[in-house]
Design a protein around this motif. Structure first.
Motif, PDB file in Angstrom:
ATOM      1  N   SER A  49      -5.149  75.802  12.629  1.00  0.00           N
ATOM      2  CA  SER A  49      -5.107  74.458  13.196  1.00  0.00           C
ATOM      3  C   SER A  49      -4.737  73.477  12.087  1.00  0.00           C
ATOM      4  CB  SER A  49      -6.465  74.104  13.798  1.00  0.00           C
ATOM      5  OG  SER A  49      -6.423  72.822  14.374  1.00  0.00           O
ATOM      6  N   THR A  50      -3.681  72.708  12.296  1.00  0.00           N
ATOM      7  CA  THR A  50      -3.169  71.834  11.239  1.00  0.00           C
ATOM      8  C   THR A  50      -2.939  70.416  11.739  1.00  0.00           C
ATOM      9  OG1 THR A  50      -0.870  72.434  11.740  1.00  0.00           O
ATOM     10  CG2 THR A  50      -2.006  73.715  10.055  1.00  0.00           C
ATOM     11  N   ARG A  51      -2.802  69.526  10.788  1.00  0.00           N
ATOM     12  CA  ARG A  51      -2.383  68.152  11.047  1.00  0.00           C
ATOM     13  C   ARG A  51      -1.191  67.836  10.158  1.00  0.00           C
ATOM     14  NH1 ARG A  51      -8.109  64.757  11.072  1.00  0.00           N
ATOM     15  NH2 ARG A  51      -9.206  66.045  12.614  1.00  0.00           N
ATOM     16  N   LEU A  52      -0.464  66.796  10.544  1.00  0.00           N
ATOM     17  CA  LEU A  52       0.733  66.410   9.803  1.00  0.00           C
ATOM     18  C   LEU A  52       0.679  64.933   9.459  1.00  0.00           C
ATOM     19  CD1 LEU A  52       3.092  68.290  12.217  1.00  0.00           C
ATOM     20  CD2 LEU A  52       2.967  68.834   9.796  1.00  0.00           C
ATOM     21  N   THR A  53       1.226  64.599   8.319  1.00  0.00           N
ATOM     22  CA  THR A  53       1.284  63.199   7.905  1.00  0.00           C
ATOM     23  C   THR A  53       2.475  63.003   6.973  1.00  0.00           C
ATOM     24  OG1 THR A  53       0.029  61.374   6.936  1.00  0.00           O
ATOM     25  CG2 THR A  53      -0.192  63.497   5.872  1.00  0.00           C
ATOM     26  N   LEU A  54       2.848  61.748   6.801  1.00  0.00           N
ATOM     27  CA  LEU A  54       3.898  61.398   5.852  1.00  0.00           C
ATOM     28  C   LEU A  54       3.263  60.714   4.651  1.00  0.00           C
ATOM     29  CD1 LEU A  54       6.562  59.948   8.326  1.00  0.00           C
ATOM     30  CD2 LEU A  54       6.491  62.231   7.332  1.00  0.00           C
ATOM     31  N   LEU A  62       6.449  53.765   2.442  1.00  0.00           N
ATOM     32  CA  LEU A  62       6.404  53.894   3.898  1.00  0.00           C
ATOM     33  C   LEU A  62       5.902  52.587   4.490  1.00  0.00           C
ATOM     34  CD1 LEU A  62       4.814  57.446   4.213  1.00  0.00           C
ATOM     35  CD2 LEU A  62       7.186  56.843   4.710  1.00  0.00           C
ATOM     36  N   PRO A  63       6.603  52.012   5.458  1.00  0.00           N
ATOM     37  CA  PRO A  63       6.154  50.748   6.041  1.00  0.00           C
ATOM     38  C   PRO A  63       4.974  50.955   6.989  1.00  0.00           C
ATOM     39  CG  PRO A  63       8.095  51.533   7.181  1.00  0.00           C
ATOM     40  CD  PRO A  63       7.858  52.495   6.050  1.00  0.00           C
ATOM     41  N   GLU A  64       4.319  49.861   7.338  1.00  0.00           N
ATOM     42  CA  GLU A  64       3.229  49.940   8.304  1.00  0.00           C
ATOM     43  C   GLU A  64       3.762  50.457   9.632  1.00  0.00           C
ATOM     44  OE1 GLU A  64       0.594  46.662   8.789  1.00  0.00           O
ATOM     45  OE2 GLU A  64       0.856  45.999   6.727  1.00  0.00           O
ATOM     46  N   GLY A  65       2.954  51.235  10.302  1.00  0.00           N
ATOM     47  CA  GLY A  65       3.353  51.789  11.591  1.00  0.00           C
ATOM     48  C   GLY A  65       3.906  53.191  11.501  1.00  0.00           C
ATOM     49  N   VAL A  66       4.322  53.592  10.288  1.00  0.00           N
ATOM     50  CA  VAL A  66       4.799  54.956  10.110  1.00  0.00           C
ATOM     51  C   VAL A  66       3.596  55.895  10.076  1.00  0.00           C
ATOM     52  CG1 VAL A  66       5.926  56.545   8.504  1.00  0.00           C
ATOM     53  CG2 VAL A  66       6.930  54.324   8.964  1.00  0.00           C
ATOM     54  N   SER A  67       3.744  57.042  10.717  1.00  0.00           N
ATOM     55  CA  SER A  67       2.613  57.952  10.908  1.00  0.00           C
ATOM     56  C   SER A  67       1.949  58.346   9.600  1.00  0.00           C
ATOM     57  CB  SER A  67       3.093  59.217  11.626  1.00  0.00           C
ATOM     58  OG  SER A  67       2.041  60.146  11.730  1.00  0.00           O
ATOM     59  N   GLN A  68       0.672  57.980   9.474  1.00  0.00           N
ATOM     60  CA  GLN A  68      -0.150  58.404   8.360  1.00  0.00           C
ATOM     61  C   GLN A  68      -1.559  58.647   8.884  1.00  0.00           C
ATOM     62  OE1 GLN A  68       0.598  56.784   4.296  1.00  0.00           O
ATOM     63  NE2 GLN A  68       1.428  55.039   5.384  1.00  0.00           N
ATOM     64  N   THR A  69      -2.371  59.325   8.080  1.00  0.00           N
ATOM     65  CA  THR A  69      -3.746  59.565   8.489  1.00  0.00           C
ATOM     66  C   THR A  69      -4.526  58.262   8.392  1.00  0.00           C
ATOM     67  OG1 THR A  69      -4.386  60.144   6.233  1.00  0.00           O
ATOM     68  CG2 THR A  69      -3.660  61.941   7.649  1.00  0.00           C
ATOM     69  N   GLY A 114     -14.056  61.831   6.801  1.00  0.00           N
ATOM     70  CA  GLY A 114     -14.244  60.532   7.437  1.00  0.00           C
ATOM     71  C   GLY A 114     -12.921  59.819   7.592  1.00  0.00           C
ATOM     72  N   GLU A 115     -12.875  58.862   8.498  1.00  0.00           N
ATOM     73  CA  GLU A 115     -11.625  58.179   8.800  1.00  0.00           C
ATOM     74  C   GLU A 115     -11.339  57.003   7.878  1.00  0.00           C
ATOM     75  OE1 GLU A 115     -11.694  57.185  12.913  1.00  0.00           O
ATOM     76  OE2 GLU A 115     -11.276  59.222  13.560  1.00  0.00           O
ATOM     77  N   THR A 116     -12.327  56.596   7.090  1.00  0.00           N
ATOM     78  CA  THR A 116     -12.103  55.537   6.101  1.00  0.00           C
ATOM     79  C   THR A 116     -12.644  56.004   4.755  1.00  0.00           C
ATOM     80  OG1 THR A 116     -14.239  54.451   6.453  1.00  0.00           O
ATOM     81  CG2 THR A 116     -12.410  53.769   7.880  1.00  0.00           C
TER      82      THR A 116
END
Length: 784
Positions: free
Chosen positions: A265-270, A389-396, A494-496
């Motif tokens: 199980s994986t996740r992806l990010t830029l 990478l600008p805001e809105g581009v997929s990141q965690t 955690g998310e932050t």
């Protein structure tokens, strides 16, 4: 590794079905490949573009090609379970894959990745790693030598110094699009023939892994045709090695075969990336040595100025040297360009390669010395560029949170691969109006401590320049791709940044087994401003303290709490709740002092450190802790003969600092400890402890040195030699000026005169004395 493919029958053939599909082989970081690919796409006008990369990341292609993205960037796949395993797909502006994304986005063509999904790739990588681990060191070395030897043979046949020079001269400088594509296919065929024929060069597990990948890529081509795209309107962009595997009658993976592949199980990010990490010098196998040089190459290609590249490159080198204070004339630059062109002509090249330019620069700008131009070469060849990478581009979420915090705290400029220094003043800035601005450095400190706790690696705390500057912090800042990878890995906690840091404290508390670690976790929670975690750590410390009798641990924990309470006003934390716990620990420590002093000389050093910490707590918090009890216990230890003499001497020294003894009491105790007949380990050991504090006070007491001199003179030879181990340790920490004072005092005592004694004691050792010293080093001190 090959078992999933070997055991499943019924592979479909691609011939006929895929005939007409356009396969374009590339090197992953090739400006000329990207240039020819763009021209090829303009000519072919495909409706579908398939690119080598994890197929589950296709949704991110539009974001990678969006406005505001500044390469280099990287696609990161990581597992959702610990330990985190990752796969990284970096891209530069001149990566053919990235240019394919841009072309497809501009022309409205479908663009997808076609390699194994990241979960399958990571699972197969893990299996392959297990098989690789079964190899002997000799087998691994043999594989690496044979693999490197293959590329070396190619360069040797082409009469080039190395494979990089070969590739640049015959592929990057190949301006004929058809010749470029034909050469790529031929290189692919020959490389596969060499590797598949010789398993030493290409290990079976590696071959099986690539077979699975290529079968899946053939399946993706088949699926794209089935989706309604004409084969002639499909362009496949893949690494040169795989070209011959995607054409002809090779088998495509079936859905049934894909279903039995292992997966995670994986996740992806830029994430942003750097040129240094793109370079092969960082260990990236698909990189090149000079990513910034190839960026310059790409820009010249795009502007139709490739012939001017040698002039631009050499001029940039000279300008970089000039910025650092090393000047070179225009004539030297011209000569450098001419030499590079001459070197290229000797190889029958159209224009110089980087190797030609490098060699010419060393001669004409460096005077034959690489070191003279090394810094300029690093800047022009590798560069310090970092992607964006600008805001809105997929990141965690945690990447977004980190970027928000860096903006809020005005620290974006530190997100650079170039190391920078940041000095913080944690005190309130009264010259600003808002509270946020008044405590800006304090808020920065909290973030940096949280990142340090998460082991993100963005900032490293350094010692402050002034020991007394409790309000100051000094940090070394440097952003690397590993920084972002570790931040991404923290998403599992955690998310932050704040939540992840609190999770780390909680996790460490679950495995905490001693009060020292618990106390340090309280301090970590305070530095990170994690109040709930701080309360949890405090409860853990209280629980562990009930059963703790170790003096060193108690002292260390009490000292941690003392420091925390002392700096609470600067950190703006309420620490009154810690005072009862500090008092409890201090009481237990004071009452266990004399028991802890019943130890051997090896353990005495740690007890000395613990005594120093306890005494520091007593001095700092004399109104909160039972200082009188501590002094009473020190007095008892100082007077006891059945405890470690070094510790008794050290306790006596502390009490001397406080003027707890009269002159008569001091003389009596010194006489008792250093009288004839006292064994060397007791007398000299006591003096070693005594000399560890306030040596200036010792130097002012002539009777002490008279007593020591008489005591040493009374020892038999064996006892004398035993005493030297203590005396050497004692005087080793004396400063040169203090040693000079001792020699002067002894000279007066012996009647030899201060000057003569000083010269005698400081003269070089004779050979005989050196031999005696060597004998002393080998002396068996028995049970010391």
């Amino acid at each position: 590794m090959a078992e999933p493919l070997q055991r499943l029958p019924g592979h479909e053939r691609l011939k006929g079905l895929t005939e007409g599909v356009r396969i374009f082989g590339v090197r992953h970081l090739s400006p000329n490949g990207a240039h020819h690919l763009t021209a090829f796409l303009n000519e072919a006008q495909p409706t579908a573009v398939l690119v080598e990369g994890p197929s589950d990341a296709s949704a991110l292609i539009v974001q990678m090609a969006s406005k505001g993205v500044v390469p280099p960037i990287a696609l990161l796949a990581y597992t959702e379970d610990l330990p985190v395993r990752t796969l990284l797909y970096p891209l530069a502006e001149y990566s053919p894959e990235y240019q394919a994304f841009l072309w497809a986005t501009r022309h409205g063509a479908s663009c997808e990745f076609m390699d194994l999904p990241s979960g399958s790739a990571l699972a197969l990588h893990e299996l392959k790693s297990v098989e690789d681990a079964g190899e002997s060191e000799e087998e691994r070395v043999s594989f690496l030598n044979d693999q490197n030897g293959l590329y070396e043979r190619i360069a040797e046949i082409a009469d080039e110094p190395d494979y990089e020079a070969y590739w640049e001269r015959y592929f990057e400088h190949n301006g004929n699009p058809n010749a470029y594509r034909t050469a790529i296919v031929e290189l692919s065929n020959q490389m596969r023939e060499l590797t598949e024929r010789d398993e030493i060069v290409y290990r079976p597990q590696e071959a099986a892994y690539n077979e699975i990948r290529e079968a899946y890529m053939r399946k993706r081509i088949k699926d794209t045709i089935a989706a309604g795209h004409a084969p002639s309107r499909i362009v496949v962009v893949t690494g040169a090695f795989h070209v011959s595997a995607l054409i002809g009658e090779r088998q495509a993976m079936t859905d049934e075969e894909f279903a039995v592949l292992p997966t995670s199980s994986t996740r992806l990010t830029l994430m942003p990336y750097t040129y240094y990490k793109l370079s092969s010098r960082s260990g990236y196998g698909a990189g090149n040595r000079t990513p910034a040089y190839f960026q310059l190459f790409w820009e010249c290609l795009q502007n139709g100025r490739l012939q001017e590249l040698p002039k631009i490159y050499m001029s940039k080198l000279a300008a970089s040297m000039r910025d650092k204070g090393t000047y070179r004339s225009t004539a030297s630059v011209i000569e450098g360009v001419r030499m590079a062109e001459a070197l290229a002509a000797m190889k029958k090249g159209k224009q110089p390669t980087w190797k030609d330019l490098h060699d010419a620069a060393v001669v004409c700008l460096g005077g034959g010395e690489v070191s003279v131009i090394a810094d300029a070469l690093a800047r022009i060849d590798i560069g310090t560029s970092i992607g964006r990478l600008p805001e809105g581009v997929s990141q965690t979420p945690i990447q977004d949170d980190l970027n928000r915090e860096l903006r809020r705290l005005k620290m974006e400029k530190y997100k650079s691969p170039v190391a920078q220094s940041l000095e913080l003043d944690l005190r309130e800035n009264r010259r600003v109006q808002s509270e946020e601005a008044a405590y800006l450095d304090l808020h920065r400190s909290v973030l940096l401590h949280r990142l340090e706790l998460l082991d993100v690696g963005f900032a490293r705390k350094l010692p402050v320049r002034q020991d007394a500057a409790t309000w100051a912090e000094h940090w070394a800042m440097q952003w690397t791709p590993e920084t972002e990878i570790r931040a991404v890995e923290s998403t599992l906690k955690g998310e932050t940044i704040e939540i992840a840091a609190a999770y780390v404290i909680h996790e460490r508390l679950q495995s905490c087994e001693d009060i020292v670690k618990a106390a340090k976790l309280i301090r970590d929670a305070c530095l990170c401003r994690l109040l709930d975690a701080m309360s949890e750590a405090q409860r853990m410390l209280q629980s562990l303290a009930v059963d703790t009798g170790n003096f060193e641990q108690i002292a260390s924990a009490a000292f941690e709490l003392s420091v925390l309470i002392r700096f609470s006003s600067i950190r703006r934390h309420e620490t009154k709740s810690l005072l009862p716990l500090l008092r409890q620990l201090f009481l237990r420590g004071a009452l266990s002092l004399n028991e802890a002093a019943n130890c051997n000389h090896d353990a005495a050093s740690s007890v000395v450190s613990a005594i120093q910490m306890m005494h520091a707590v007593a001095q700092e918090h004399y109104n909160e802790v039972n200082e009188s009890l501590w002094i009473r216990e020190l007095r008892q230890l100082a007077s006891r003969d059945d405890r470690n003499p070094k510790l008794s001497g050290f306790s006596f020294a502390i009490l001397l600092d406080r003027d707890e003894y009269s002159a008569e009491q001091i003389e009596s105790e010194v006489s008792r400890r250093l009288s004839p007949g006292i064994p060397a380990d007791l007398g000299a050991g006591w003096f070693e402890g005594l000399s560890m504090r306030n040596r200036y006070a010792l130097l002012s007491r002539a009777t002490l040195w008279e007593q020591l001199d008489g005591y040493i003179g009374s020892l038999e030879d064996e006892q004398f030699r035993r005493s030297l181990v203590y005396l050497r340790r004692a005087f080793a920490v004396f400063e040169p000026r203090e040693k000079a004072n001792v020699s002067d005092m002894l000279g007066e005592l012996w009647g030899a005169g201060a000057e003569d004694a000083s010269m005698m004691l400081q003269r070089p050792l004779t050979e005989e004395e050196k031999e005696k010293l060597d004998e002393l080093n080998d002396f068996d001190f028995g049970d010391l």
